[in-house]
Motif scaffolding. Structure first.
Motif, PDB file in Angstrom:
ATOM      1  N   TRP A 101     -10.127  45.436  80.400  1.00  0.00           N
ATOM      2  CA  TRP A 101      -9.197  44.860  81.363  1.00  0.00           C
ATOM      3  C   TRP A 101      -8.130  45.872  81.794  1.00  0.00           C
ATOM      4  O   TRP A 101      -7.757  45.937  82.968  1.00  0.00           O
ATOM      5  CB  TRP A 101      -8.536  43.619  80.774  1.00  0.00           C
ATOM      6  N   THR A 102      -7.638  46.675  80.859  1.00  0.00           N
ATOM      7  CA  THR A 102      -6.629  47.668  81.242  1.00  0.00           C
ATOM      8  C   THR A 102      -7.205  48.676  82.231  1.00  0.00           C
ATOM      9  O   THR A 102      -6.515  49.106  83.160  1.00  0.00           O
ATOM     10  CB  THR A 102      -6.065  48.409  80.018  1.00  0.00           C
ATOM     11  N   PHE A 103      -8.480  49.033  82.064  1.00  0.00           N
ATOM     12  CA  PHE A 103      -9.107  49.953  83.006  1.00  0.00           C
ATOM     13  C   PHE A 103      -9.301  49.296  84.369  1.00  0.00           C
ATOM     14  O   PHE A 103      -9.103  49.924  85.411  1.00  0.00           O
ATOM     15  CB  PHE A 103     -10.448  50.453  82.458  1.00  0.00           C
ATOM     16  N   VAL A 104      -9.694  48.012  84.365  1.00  0.00           N
ATOM     17  CA  VAL A 104      -9.858  47.282  85.628  1.00  0.00           C
ATOM     18  C   VAL A 104      -8.534  47.225  86.378  1.00  0.00           C
ATOM     19  O   VAL A 104      -8.460  47.527  87.571  1.00  0.00           O
ATOM     20  CB  VAL A 104     -10.385  45.853  85.374  1.00  0.00           C
ATOM     21  N   SER A 105      -7.471  46.841  85.683  1.00  0.00           N
ATOM     22  CA  SER A 105      -6.167  46.682  86.335  1.00  0.00           C
ATOM     23  C   SER A 105      -5.607  48.019  86.803  1.00  0.00           C
ATOM     24  O   SER A 105      -5.004  48.107  87.876  1.00  0.00           O
ATOM     25  CB  SER A 105      -5.181  45.992  85.395  1.00  0.00           C
ATOM     26  N   THR A 106      -5.835  49.078  86.029  1.00  0.00           N
ATOM     27  CA  THR A 106      -5.328  50.402  86.417  1.00  0.00           C
ATOM     28  C   THR A 106      -6.067  50.935  87.634  1.00  0.00           C
ATOM     29  O   THR A 106      -5.447  51.358  88.626  1.00  0.00           O
ATOM     30  CB  THR A 106      -5.478  51.391  85.256  1.00  0.00           C
ATOM     31  N   LEU A 107      -7.384  50.924  87.590  1.00  0.00           N
ATOM     32  CA  LEU A 107      -8.178  51.511  88.670  1.00  0.00           C
ATOM     33  C   LEU A 107      -8.088  50.684  89.949  1.00  0.00           C
ATOM     34  O   LEU A 107      -8.005  51.244  91.052  1.00  0.00           O
ATOM     35  CB  LEU A 107      -9.633  51.652  88.228  1.00  0.00           C
ATOM     36  N   SER A 108      -8.090  49.353  89.825  1.00  0.00           N
ATOM     37  CA  SER A 108      -7.992  48.525  91.028  1.00  0.00           C
ATOM     38  C   SER A 108      -6.615  48.682  91.666  1.00  0.00           C
ATOM     39  O   SER A 108      -6.474  48.638  92.888  1.00  0.00           O
ATOM     40  CB  SER A 108      -8.269  47.059  90.700  1.00  0.00           C
ATOM     41  N   GLY A 109      -5.587  48.883  90.821  1.00  0.00           N
ATOM     42  CA  GLY A 109      -4.241  49.094  91.356  1.00  0.00           C
ATOM     43  C   GLY A 109      -4.126  50.382  92.136  1.00  0.00           C
ATOM     44  O   GLY A 109      -3.291  50.503  93.038  1.00  0.00           O
ATOM     45  N   ASP A 110      -4.965  51.352  91.805  1.00  0.00           N
ATOM     46  CA  ASP A 110      -4.983  52.627  92.532  1.00  0.00           C
ATOM     47  C   ASP A 110      -5.989  52.619  93.678  1.00  0.00           C
ATOM     48  O   ASP A 110      -6.239  53.671  94.277  1.00  0.00           O
ATOM     49  CB  ASP A 110      -5.355  53.766  91.560  1.00  0.00           C
ATOM     50  N   GLY A 151     -12.639  43.685  75.079  1.00  0.00           N
ATOM     51  CA  GLY A 151     -12.380  42.997  76.340  1.00  0.00           C
ATOM     52  C   GLY A 151     -11.062  43.398  76.956  1.00  0.00           C
ATOM     53  O   GLY A 151     -10.974  43.647  78.168  1.00  0.00           O
ATOM     54  N   MET A 152     -10.008  43.480  76.152  1.00  0.00           N
ATOM     55  CA  MET A 152      -8.689  43.833  76.678  1.00  0.00           C
ATOM     56  C   MET A 152      -8.613  45.299  77.089  1.00  0.00           C
ATOM     57  O   MET A 152      -7.901  45.644  78.041  1.00  0.00           O
ATOM     58  CB  MET A 152      -7.617  43.504  75.649  1.00  0.00           C
ATOM     59  N   LEU A 153      -9.338  46.174  76.395  1.00  0.00           N
ATOM     60  CA  LEU A 153      -9.381  47.575  76.817  1.00  0.00           C
ATOM     61  C   LEU A 153     -10.055  47.703  78.178  1.00  0.00           C
ATOM     62  O   LEU A 153      -9.579  48.435  79.059  1.00  0.00           O
ATOM     63  CB  LEU A 153     -10.118  48.420  75.777  1.00  0.00           C
ATOM     64  N   LEU A 212     -16.946  49.331  87.600  1.00  0.00           N
ATOM     65  CA  LEU A 212     -17.713  49.569  86.372  1.00  0.00           C
ATOM     66  C   LEU A 212     -17.114  48.849  85.166  1.00  0.00           C
ATOM     67  O   LEU A 212     -17.820  48.071  84.504  1.00  0.00           O
ATOM     68  CB  LEU A 212     -17.837  51.070  86.102  1.00  0.00           C
ATOM     69  N   PRO A 213     -15.824  49.064  84.829  1.00  0.00           N
ATOM     70  CA  PRO A 213     -15.280  48.297  83.695  1.00  0.00           C
ATOM     71  C   PRO A 213     -15.246  46.797  83.968  1.00  0.00           C
ATOM     72  O   PRO A 213     -15.339  45.999  83.027  1.00  0.00           O
ATOM     73  CB  PRO A 213     -13.872  48.871  83.512  1.00  0.00           C
ATOM     74  N   THR A 240      -1.163  47.910  82.034  1.00  0.00           N
ATOM     75  CA  THR A 240      -2.237  48.872  82.285  1.00  0.00           C
ATOM     76  C   THR A 240      -2.320  49.909  81.156  1.00  0.00           C
ATOM     77  O   THR A 240      -3.150  50.804  81.218  1.00  0.00           O
ATOM     78  CB  THR A 240      -2.022  49.589  83.633  1.00  0.00           C
ATOM     79  N   ASN A 241      -1.464  49.769  80.159  1.00  0.00           N
ATOM     80  CA  ASN A 241      -1.455  50.680  79.014  1.00  0.00           C
ATOM     81  C   ASN A 241      -2.451  50.181  77.965  1.00  0.00           C
ATOM     82  O   ASN A 241      -2.312  49.068  77.458  1.00  0.00           O
ATOM     83  CB  ASN A 241      -0.048  50.746  78.417  1.00  0.00           C
ATOM     84  N   PRO A 242      -3.469  50.983  77.604  1.00  0.00           N
ATOM     85  CA  PRO A 242      -4.475  50.534  76.630  1.00  0.00           C
ATOM     86  C   PRO A 242      -3.896  50.129  75.279  1.00  0.00           C
ATOM     87  O   PRO A 242      -4.413  49.224  74.637  1.00  0.00           O
ATOM     88  CB  PRO A 242      -5.395  51.759  76.485  1.00  0.00           C
ATOM     89  N   LEU A 243      -2.797  50.787  74.861  1.00  0.00           N
ATOM     90  CA  LEU A 243      -2.194  50.442  73.576  1.00  0.00           C
ATOM     91  C   LEU A 243      -1.661  49.016  73.583  1.00  0.00           C
ATOM     92  O   LEU A 243      -1.790  48.279  72.596  1.00  0.00           O
ATOM     93  CB  LEU A 243      -1.069  51.433  73.240  1.00  0.00           C
ATOM     94  N   TYR A 244      -1.085  48.612  74.701  1.00  0.00           N
ATOM     95  CA  TYR A 244      -0.601  47.234  74.805  1.00  0.00           C
ATOM     96  C   TYR A 244      -1.778  46.257  74.868  1.00  0.00           C
ATOM     97  O   TYR A 244      -1.690  45.138  74.369  1.00  0.00           O
ATOM     98  CB  TYR A 244       0.288  47.063  76.032  1.00  0.00           C
TER      99      TYR A 244
END
Length: 240
Positions: free
Chosen positions: A183-192, A179-181, A199-200, A66-70
């Motif tokens: 995805w990090t927002f999707v995984s972070t927000l859906s996890g919360d 695309g991967m950025l 939206l992402p 969920t880290n954008p840098l990764y």
């Protein structure tokens, strides 16, 4: 565990094989007398991509995804993994390289999806623990990976075929990072359990589908025709 692996493999492999068949069927026998690529090579590169994707996914899950840098780092790794294979001298300046890039990228997207879907199911303590949100996120990741990576492969393949490798690789890299950025927002927000993940997710899906439509569905035939002209050849049996 066995059911998890079978289901994850089916979810990743079946749509990938459908995309493989329907995109390439007009460019090989019996649709044309002289295939535009070697069937053995395109199948080999599909398998190579699967292995690459699975290994990248296994490595990716060791980090906080969920880290954008990764996300940016692994977009770079995915793109470079495609380039390293296609940049062999045997593929330079050849029109069939576009098809090999498509197969390689598609395989990598399927392998990455297989690894991530397996992770989703295992994290939920099995198939029974997967709720609707988990399935939705898994399917969105699958669509994004198959569309983006197959198009990225075709895009890099075009660059190698045209001998403009840096230019086309950079285009592919920027799209994959986007695309991967997302995805990090999707995984972070859906996890919360935050509804804003939609939206992402919509943007990620739109990016993948549009890039596939422009690069592969609409653009593949024209690219092959252009590269054939660069080779001093012309064929009248390209699909429209």
């Amino acid at each position: 565990m066995a059911y998890t692996m079978v289901l994850a493999l089916a979810m990743a492999a079946v749509p990938a094989l459908v995309m493989f068949y329907y995109v390439l069927r007009g460019y090989t026998y019996p649709a044309v007398e002289e295939p535009f690529f070697k069937d053995s090579t395109v199948i080999t590169l599909l398998v190579v991509g699967l292995i690459e994707g699975f290994l990248i996914a296994a490595f990716y899950t060791m980090f906080e995804w969920t880290n954008p840098l990764y996300g940016v780092a692994f977009a770079f790794i995915q793109t470079v993994a495609v380039l390293l294979v296609l940049n062999l001298r045997r593929f330079h300046g050849k029109s069939d390289t576009v098809f090999y890039g498509y197969a390689l990228g598609l395989g990598q997207g399927a392998g990455m999806s297989y690894g991530m879907i397996s992770l989703f199911i295992n994290a939920a303590d099995g198939i029974g623990g997967m709720d609707g949100l988990s399935w939705a996120v898994a399917v969105l990741f699958l669509i994004m990976q198959l569309c983006l990576m197959s198009s990225i492969g075709a895009n890099i393949g075009e660059g190698v075929a045209r001998l403009r490798i840096g230019e086309f690789t950079m285009q592919a890299m920027l799209v994959n990072v986007a695309g991967m950025l997302l995805w990090t927002f999707v995984s972070t927000l859906s996890g919360d359990n935050n509804i804003l993940w939609v939206l992402p997710a919509v943007l990620m899906l739109a990016l993948g589908v549009y890039y596939f439509y422009r690069t592969v569905y609409k653009g593949l035939s024209g690219v092959v025709a252009d590269v054939l002209r660069l080779e001093g050849r012309k064929r009248g049996d390209l699909p429209r």
